[in-house]
Motif scaffolding. Structure first.
Motif, PDB file in Angstrom:
ATOM      1  N   CYS A   1       0.845  -1.190   0.000  1.00 48.28           N
ATOM      2  CA  CYS A   1       0.000   0.000   0.000  1.00 48.28           C
ATOM      3  C   CYS A   1       0.885   1.247   0.000  1.00 48.28           C
ATOM      4  O   CYS A   1       1.738   1.412   0.875  1.00 48.28           O
ATOM      5  CB  CYS A   1      -0.920  -0.009   1.224  1.00 48.28           C
ATOM      6  SG  CYS A   1      -1.904   1.504   1.396  1.00 48.28           S
ATOM      7  N   GLY A   2       0.691   2.110  -0.979  1.00 47.09           N
ATOM      8  CA  GLY A   2       1.502   3.314  -1.065  1.00 47.09           C
ATOM      9  C   GLY A   2       1.153   4.370  -0.043  1.00 47.09           C
ATOM     10  O   GLY A   2       1.886   5.345   0.126  1.00 47.09           O
ATOM     11  N   HIS A   3       0.022   4.180   0.676  1.00 46.83           N
ATOM     12  CA  HIS A   3      -0.394   5.169   1.681  1.00 46.83           C
ATOM     13  C   HIS A   3       0.222   4.892   3.048  1.00 46.83           C
ATOM     14  O   HIS A   3       0.534   5.808   3.788  1.00 46.83           O
ATOM     15  CB  HIS A   3      -1.918   5.175   1.801  1.00 46.83           C
ATOM     16  CG  HIS A   3      -2.615   5.548   0.531  1.00 46.83           C
ATOM     17  ND1 HIS A   3      -2.790   6.850   0.107  1.00 46.83           N
ATOM     18  CD2 HIS A   3      -3.166   4.764  -0.441  1.00 46.83           C
ATOM     19  CE1 HIS A   3      -3.436   6.861  -1.057  1.00 46.83           C
ATOM     20  NE2 HIS A   3      -3.672   5.612  -1.408  1.00 46.83           N
TER      21      HIS A   3
ATOM     22  N   TYR B   1      -0.383   2.122 -10.007  1.00 46.50           N
ATOM     23  CA  TYR B   1       0.676   1.211  -9.568  1.00 46.50           C
ATOM     24  C   TYR B   1       2.034   1.843  -9.868  1.00 46.50           C
ATOM     25  O   TYR B   1       2.193   2.558 -10.856  1.00 46.50           O
ATOM     26  CB  TYR B   1       0.552  -0.150 -10.266  1.00 46.50           C
ATOM     27  CG  TYR B   1       0.728  -0.106 -11.764  1.00 46.50           C
ATOM     28  CD1 TYR B   1       1.989  -0.225 -12.353  1.00 46.50           C
ATOM     29  CD2 TYR B   1      -0.371   0.066 -12.597  1.00 46.50           C
ATOM     30  CE1 TYR B   1       2.151  -0.179 -13.720  1.00 46.50           C
ATOM     31  CE2 TYR B   1      -0.221   0.129 -13.974  1.00 46.50           C
ATOM     32  CZ  TYR B   1       1.046   0.002 -14.525  1.00 46.50           C
ATOM     33  OH  TYR B   1       1.212   0.070 -15.892  1.00 46.50           O
ATOM     34  N   GLU B   2       2.977   1.603  -9.007  1.00 43.71           N
ATOM     35  CA  GLU B   2       4.342   2.096  -9.192  1.00 43.71           C
ATOM     36  C   GLU B   2       5.290   0.947  -8.898  1.00 43.71           C
ATOM     37  O   GLU B   2       5.300   0.406  -7.794  1.00 43.71           O
ATOM     38  CB  GLU B   2       4.616   3.283  -8.277  1.00 43.71           C
ATOM     39  CG  GLU B   2       5.924   3.994  -8.592  1.00 43.71           C
ATOM     40  CD  GLU B   2       6.046   5.335  -7.891  1.00 43.71           C
ATOM     41  OE1 GLU B   2       7.132   5.930  -7.948  1.00 43.71           O
ATOM     42  OE2 GLU B   2       5.050   5.766  -7.269  1.00 43.71           O
TER      43      GLU B   2
ATOM     44  N   THR C   1      -1.509   3.068  -5.040  1.00 42.75           N
ATOM     45  CA  THR C   1      -2.206   4.243  -4.484  1.00 42.75           C
ATOM     46  C   THR C   1      -3.534   4.375  -5.221  1.00 42.75           C
ATOM     47  O   THR C   1      -3.675   3.924  -6.360  1.00 42.75           O
ATOM     48  CB  THR C   1      -1.380   5.532  -4.649  1.00 42.75           C
ATOM     49  OG1 THR C   1      -1.012   5.678  -6.023  1.00 42.75           O
ATOM     50  CG2 THR C   1      -0.131   5.490  -3.798  1.00 42.75           C
TER      51      THR C   1
ATOM     52  N   ASN D   1       2.470   1.843   3.556  1.00 40.86           N
ATOM     53  CA  ASN D   1       3.647   0.980   3.400  1.00 40.86           C
ATOM     54  C   ASN D   1       3.464  -0.411   4.013  1.00 40.86           C
ATOM     55  O   ASN D   1       4.446  -1.111   4.242  1.00 40.86           O
ATOM     56  CB  ASN D   1       4.903   1.632   3.990  1.00 40.86           C
ATOM     57  CG  ASN D   1       5.344   2.825   3.172  1.00 40.86           C
ATOM     58  OD1 ASN D   1       5.233   2.824   1.944  1.00 40.86           O
ATOM     59  ND2 ASN D   1       5.832   3.857   3.836  1.00 40.86           N
TER      60      ASN D   1
ATOM     61  N   GLN E   1       5.461   3.095 -13.816  1.00 40.55           N
ATOM     62  CA  GLN E   1       4.192   3.367 -13.166  1.00 40.55           C
ATOM     63  C   GLN E   1       3.084   3.464 -14.204  1.00 40.55           C
ATOM     64  O   GLN E   1       3.342   3.606 -15.401  1.00 40.55           O
ATOM     65  CB  GLN E   1       4.260   4.653 -12.348  1.00 40.55           C
ATOM     66  CG  GLN E   1       4.535   5.915 -13.163  1.00 40.55           C
ATOM     67  CD  GLN E   1       4.647   7.135 -12.281  1.00 40.55           C
ATOM     68  OE1 GLN E   1       4.724   7.036 -11.060  1.00 40.55           O
ATOM     69  NE2 GLN E   1       4.644   8.308 -12.903  1.00 40.55           N
TER      70      GLN E   1
ATOM     71  N   TYR F   1       3.904  -0.706  -5.527  1.00 43.38           N
ATOM     72  CA  TYR F   1       3.200   0.193  -4.615  1.00 43.38           C
ATOM     73  C   TYR F   1       1.879   0.642  -5.246  1.00 43.38           C
ATOM     74  O   TYR F   1       1.850   1.072  -6.412  1.00 43.38           O
ATOM     75  CB  TYR F   1       4.066   1.407  -4.271  1.00 43.38           C
ATOM     76  CG  TYR F   1       5.184   1.062  -3.315  1.00 43.38           C
ATOM     77  CD1 TYR F   1       5.084   1.376  -1.959  1.00 43.38           C
ATOM     78  CD2 TYR F   1       6.332   0.413  -3.751  1.00 43.38           C
ATOM     79  CE1 TYR F   1       6.097   1.063  -1.069  1.00 43.38           C
ATOM     80  CE2 TYR F   1       7.349   0.083  -2.864  1.00 43.38           C
ATOM     81  CZ  TYR F   1       7.227   0.413  -1.528  1.00 43.38           C
ATOM     82  OH  TYR F   1       8.227   0.081  -0.642  1.00 43.38           O
TER      83      TYR F   1
END
Length: 563
Positions: free
Chosen positions: A285-287, A516-517, A500, A289, A526, A498
Motif C-alpha cells: 500500500c503506497g499510503h 501502480y508504481e 495508491t 507501506n 508506473q 506500490y
C-alpha cells in the motif's frame, strides 16, 4: 522446655540473599553454628532446617519461609518454635512479617532470635520486630538501588555487567578490553554465507549443534557492533537500556542482507497457497507501506487487498482492493519489456548503474565529516584543560562544550545519512548480475519455443514475443519476481509494487481505479489500472510493436480481467 516438659523442638530458618553466598556457604555455616549453640543453651534440639538462598526483601520469592509457614499449620507439625540468627533473617517486609507472626500465634508456635524469645502476644515485642523489619527493608532497598546504579554506570563505561557476554565476544578484566572468539566468528561467517545462499537455518543449527531460535537471534541481532545491556526494577522504578560498543562478528552489509532474507522468509517465501498469487509479499500500500495480501472471493476472482486490522501506521485507505489478474498481467508485461529486450536491458543498466562521481563525492564528504568530529574532540579536550588551568571561565567552557555537542550531533546524523545512501547503492557488478539472471529466464523459455523452428523474420519474432511470456511456468515467473523485487530502494523502503488510489475521495469512483508504481532491480515504472485501449496502443507504439502484437496485448489484458 515445652509445656509438657519435653525439650523444645526448633525449626531453624537459615537464609542468605545471593547465590554466591549460598555457593561459598560461609553465611549459612555461620548461622547454623550460631543457632546450634543457642538451641543447646535453651536445652532444645533442632528437628528441621529451612535453609538456602532467597531474598527476605519484599516482592521476592520466599520458598523456604513459605514451606515453614505451611508446616506450622499442620496438626502434627515437626517443631514447637522457630529460631533465627538475626531479625533481618526473618523478614524485611512488614506485610509478610505480620502474616507469618499471625500464623505462629494462631497455631501456638513460639519465636526466638538466638536465645531471646519474643512473646508474639506482647505489643512491645511486636513493635521491636516491626522496627527491625522496617530498618532491614530500608537497608535492603538502599543497597539494591546503589548496586543497580553502580552497574548502570559501569555499563556506560563499556563494561559487561548484565548477564552473559554477547555471543562470540570475550572480555579481559585486567586490560578492560573486548575481544573476539575467532572460532565462533568463523562459524558465524560460514553460517551467514550459507544462509544467504539459500540453506535453511534449522539445518545449519542442527549441523553446528545449536539451538535454532538462539542461532536466529545471534545471527540477526548479535553480530553487530552494539550490545544492549538492560536494567529493570519495578520496585525502584529504574528502567534503562545502555548500548555498549563491542567488536562486530560480521560486516554491516552482511547483516543487512541477513535481515532482508529473514524478512523475505516471513513475507513471501512460504509453501504454495490454495490460490496462487504471483506477487505475494510484494504488493504494498503506497499510503501506509503495509503489504497487501491475496484473497479469492466466492466467484473465484482473485484480489490483492488491504488488511482490516488496526496497525501502528494508520492508513487513509484501508478497505481498498486491486484485481490480481489485471495487476499481474500488466506488471509482468513491464518486466518482459525490460528484461526480454536486450536494448531495454542495456538502457536499464545505464540508468541504474551508480553515478561514480556522486559516490566519490559522498565518500569524500564522509571523510571530511569524520575529520571534523576528530577536531571537535581535540577542541573539547583543550577547553577542559584551559578551564582546569584557570584560563577559561567555567560558564564559557560549558557554553562552548554545548556548541561542540550540537555540532557533533549534526555530524553524526550526516554520517548516518551518507552511510545509508552508500549502503543502499548497488555496485555495477551486482546490477549486471541481476540483469543477466532476469534476462536468462526469458531467453531460456524463448529458446525452448524456437527449438525446431525455421528462421523467421524479425516482425514474426516480435509478434511471438508475448508467447514467450505466456509459455513461462508459474514457478519461473515467481522466481523472476523474487529476483527483481528482493531488496531495498535507495530510501530504505522495500522493493515492490506500490498501490495508491485514484480519486479516493470521490465516492462514485472509489476503488474503481488505482495507480501502480513498480520499484524493482533495474526497473521503475508506473501506470493506472484499469488500462485503456489508448494506453495499450501507445505502449506498443513505443516498443515498435506490429499490429498483430498490439491486438495480442489488448486481447490478453482483457482476458486477464475476465478470468
Amino acid at each position: 522446655m515445652s509445656k509438657n516438659g519435653r525439650p523444645l523442638r526448633f525449626a531453624a530458618l537459615i537464609r542468605v540473599s545471593t547465590e554466591k553466598q549460598e555457593r561459598q556457604g560461609e553465611s549459612l555455616k555461620t548461622q547454623d553454628t550460631q543457632l546450634k549453640h543457642a538451641v543447646d543453651q535453651l536445652g532444645g534440639k533442632i528437628t528441621k532446617r529451612y535453609a538456602g538462598q532467597e531474598h527476605a526483601t519484599s516482592g521476592w520469592e520466599r520458598q523456604q519461609l513459605d514451606a515453614l509457614l505451611a508446616d506450622a499449620k499442620k496438626q502434627r507439625r515437626p517443631f514447637d518454635a522457630v529460631i533465627v540468627a538475626d531479625p533481618s533473617r526473618w523478614s524485611r517486609d512488614n506485610t509478610a512479617s505480620e502474616a507469618g507472626l499471625q500464623t505462629f500465634r494462631d497455631h501456638g508456635v513460639r519465636f526466638f532470635v538466638l536465645t531471646t524469645e519474643y512473646d508474639l502476644f506482647d505489643p512491645h515485642a511486636l513493635l521491636f520486630i516491626a522496627l527491625n523489619t522496617t530498618i532491614g527493608a530500608f537497608h535492603a532497598r538502599n543497597q539494591m538501588q546503589k548496586s543497580l546504579k553502580n552497574r548502570i554506570e559501569r555499563a556506560k563505561r563499556g563494561l559487561p555487567v548484565s548477564g552473559k557476554l554477547p555471543f562470540g565476544r570475550t572480555f579481559d578484566k585486567a586490560k578492560q578490553q573486548w575481544g573476539i572468539d575467532k572460532k565462533k566468528q568463523k562459524m558465524m561467517e560460514d553460517i551467514a554465507k550459507r544462509y544467504l545462499a539459500g540453506e535453511k537455518l534449522e539445518h545449519l543449527a542442527r549441523e553446528y549443534r545449536l539451538n535454532h531460535s538462539s542461532l536466529h537471534k545471534n545471527l540477526t541481532k548479535r553480530c553487530g557492533d552494539t550490545w544492549e545491556q538492560t536494567f529493570h526494577s519495578d520496585d525502584l522504578n529504574i528502567h534503562e537500556v545502555v548500548p555498549t560498543p563491542i567488536p562486530r562478528l560480521l560486516p554491516q552489509r552482511t547483516i543487512k542482507a541477513i535481515l532482508r532474507q529473514a524478512e523475505a522468509n516471513k513475507t513471501y517465501q512460504h509453501g504454495q497457497a490454495r490460490h496462487p498469487y504471483l506477487f505475494s509479499g510484494f504488493v504494498i500500500c503506497g499510503h501506509c507501506n503495509y503489504r497487501m495480501f491475496g484473497q479469492t472471493n466466492h466467484g473465484n476472482r482473485r484480489y490483492y487487498r488491504h488488511a482490516h486490522t488496526e496497525r501502528v501506521n494508520e492508513c487513509t485507505e484501508p478497505r481498498a482492493w486491486v484485481n490480481a489478474n489485471e495487476l499481474e498481467a500488466v506488471v509482468m508485461r513491464h518486466l518482459f519489456d525490460t528484461f526480454g529486450n536486450p536494448a531495454a536491458i542495456q538502457r536499464a543498466i545505464e540508468r541504474a548503474t551508480p553515478n561514480l562521481k556522486k559516490l566519490q563525492a559522498l565518500r569524500e564528504r564522509r571523510d571530511r565529516v569524520e575529520e571534523l568530529l576528530k577536531k571537535n574532540a581535540i577542541a573539547r579536550e583543550r577547553r577542559i584543560r584551559a578551564c582546569d588551568d584557570g584560563l577559561l571561565p567555567e560558564d564559557e567552557m560549558r557554553q562552548r562544550l554545548r556548541e561542540l555537542k550540537d555540532s557533533d550531533g549534526r555530524y553524526h546524523d550526516e554520517l548516518i545519512r551518507i552511510d545509508d545512501e552508500l549502503g543502499h547503492t548497488p555496485t555495477a557488478e551486482a546490477i549486471r548480475a541481476v540483469s543477466e539472471q532476469a534476462a536468462a529466464a526469458f531467453k531460456k523459455r524463448a529458446q525452448r519455443k524456437a527449438k525446431g523452428r525455421k528462421r523467421t523474420s524479425a516482425r514474426v519474432v516480435a509478434a511471438r514475443s508475448l508467447d514467450t511470456l505466456d509459455a513461462m511456468t508459474w514457478k519461473d515467473k515467481r522466481a523472476l519476481v523474487e529476483l527483481v523485487f528482493t531488496g531495498e530502494r535507495a530510501d530504505g523502503k522495500s522493493l515492490g509494487i506500490y498501490i495508491t488510489w485514484v480519486d479516493a475521495d470521490n465516492p462514485k469512483r472509489r476503488h474503481k481505479s488505482w495507480q501502480y508504481e513498480i520499484h524493482g532491480q533495474l526497473i521503475h515504472e508506473q501506470g493506472v489500472l484499469p488500462i485503456s485501449e489508448e494506453a495499450i496502443a501507445a505502449w506498443d507504439e513505443d516498443l515498435g510493436g506490429a499490429p498483430q502484437q498490439r491486438a495480442l496485448v489488448k486481447r490478453r489484458l482483457v482476458q486477464s480481467v475476465d478470468h
